[in-house]
Design an enzyme around this catalytic site. Structure first.
Site, mmCIF file in Angstrom:
data_model
loop_
_atom_site.group_PDB
_atom_site.id
_atom_site.type_symbol
_atom_site.label_atom_id
_atom_site.label_comp_id
_atom_site.label_asym_id
_atom_site.label_seq_id
_atom_site.Cartn_x
_atom_site.Cartn_y
_atom_site.Cartn_z
ATOM 1 N N GLY A 149 0.821 -1.206 0.000
ATOM 2 C CA GLY A 149 0.000 0.000 0.000
ATOM 3 C C GLY A 149 0.852 1.251 0.000
ATOM 4 N N CYS A 150 0.286 2.346 0.450
ATOM 5 C CA CYS A 150 0.989 3.628 0.446
ATOM 6 C C CYS A 150 2.365 3.502 1.083
ATOM 7 C CB CYS A 150 0.165 4.672 1.192
ATOM 8 S SG CYS A 150 1.012 6.243 1.403
ATOM 9 N N PHE A 151 3.386 3.912 0.355
ATOM 10 C CA PHE A 151 4.752 3.704 0.855
ATOM 11 C C PHE A 151 5.112 4.596 2.035
ATOM 12 C CE2 PHE A 151 5.935 5.775 -3.506
ATOM 13 C CZ PHE A 151 5.362 6.992 -3.146
#
Length: 220
Positions: free
Chosen positions: A54-56
């Site tokens: 997901g969002c890094f």
């Protein structure tokens, strides 16, 4: 200023609403899972792991807390260099995944231990092509094995966790191949540089707190 894709803009709006209403981030906890039965043999020098969950921003923040991790870089894995940028990846047509490259000291922390953190607290491995508010193939759960041994260990751990039924739904994580390309400077160290950002407060601070509570011996 960071240009955000629509799903993350929606998440920011939701986070701001929730923060205004309750003044606190949602509590999370580490999922209790067994250690891997197999591990990568330690080798001299720093080693590299590439994980997508997901969002890094949040995944980077969690692994920055792990003792033995020397540096974490946010980036894009699984596509080509030509389209490894936030604008193109946001189109969900490049086959990249938002990912992190972790350089770690195997004398302090092992590859299998990093995978345990990844599955337990860094993201939800049962979500398909999304992580909580963010939707798209770039938010998929994936392990980009850097060596045949990493691939074998990662595949065996996914099978082990599946057989143990530690999650209420099937594990969606895939072991993939592909290069890693660092993201733009504005995405690096985002959690530390933007502690009051609504997305960070709503989604990522609880994740980091859950890691520190669930893995106190690993916390740096």
């Amino acid at each position: 200023m960071t240009t955000l894709r629509p799903t993350r803009l929606a998440a920011l709006a939701l986070g701001a609403t929730l923060l205004a209403g309750c003044g606190a981030a949602q509590a999370e906890r580490a999922v209790p899972i067994p250690a891997a039965a197999r591990d990568v043999a330690p080798a001299p020098g720093l080693q590299t792991a590439v994980l997508a969950g997901g969002c890094f921003w949040g995944v980077e923040a969690v692994f920055q807390q792990v003792r033995g991790v020397r540096d974490v870089t946010a980036g894009y894995a699984g596509g080509t260099a030509a389209t490894a940028n936030y604008r193109d990846v946001s189109s969900e047509t490049t086959r990249h995944a938002e990912a992190v490259r972790i350089r770690y000291d195997p004398r302090v922390v092992s590859y299998a231990t990093l995978l345990r953190v990844f599955f337990s607290v860094a993201h939800d491995p049962t979500q398909v092509n999304r992580q909580t508010p963010d939707v798209g193939t770039s938010y998929r759960s994936a392990i980009f094995a850097q060596t045949p041994e990493q691939r074998a260990v990662a595949s065996a751990y996914i099978a082990q966790l599946g057989a143990a039924h530690v999650f209420p739904r099937p594990i969606a994580t895939r072991v993939e191949s592909g290069g890693f390309y660092p993201a733009e400077a504005e995405h690096q160290d985002f959690f530390r540089r933007n502690p009051s950002h609504p997305y960070i407060v709503r989604w990522d601070k609880p994740k980091v707190a859950a890691f520190r509570a669930g893995f106190p011996r690993l916390a740096s």
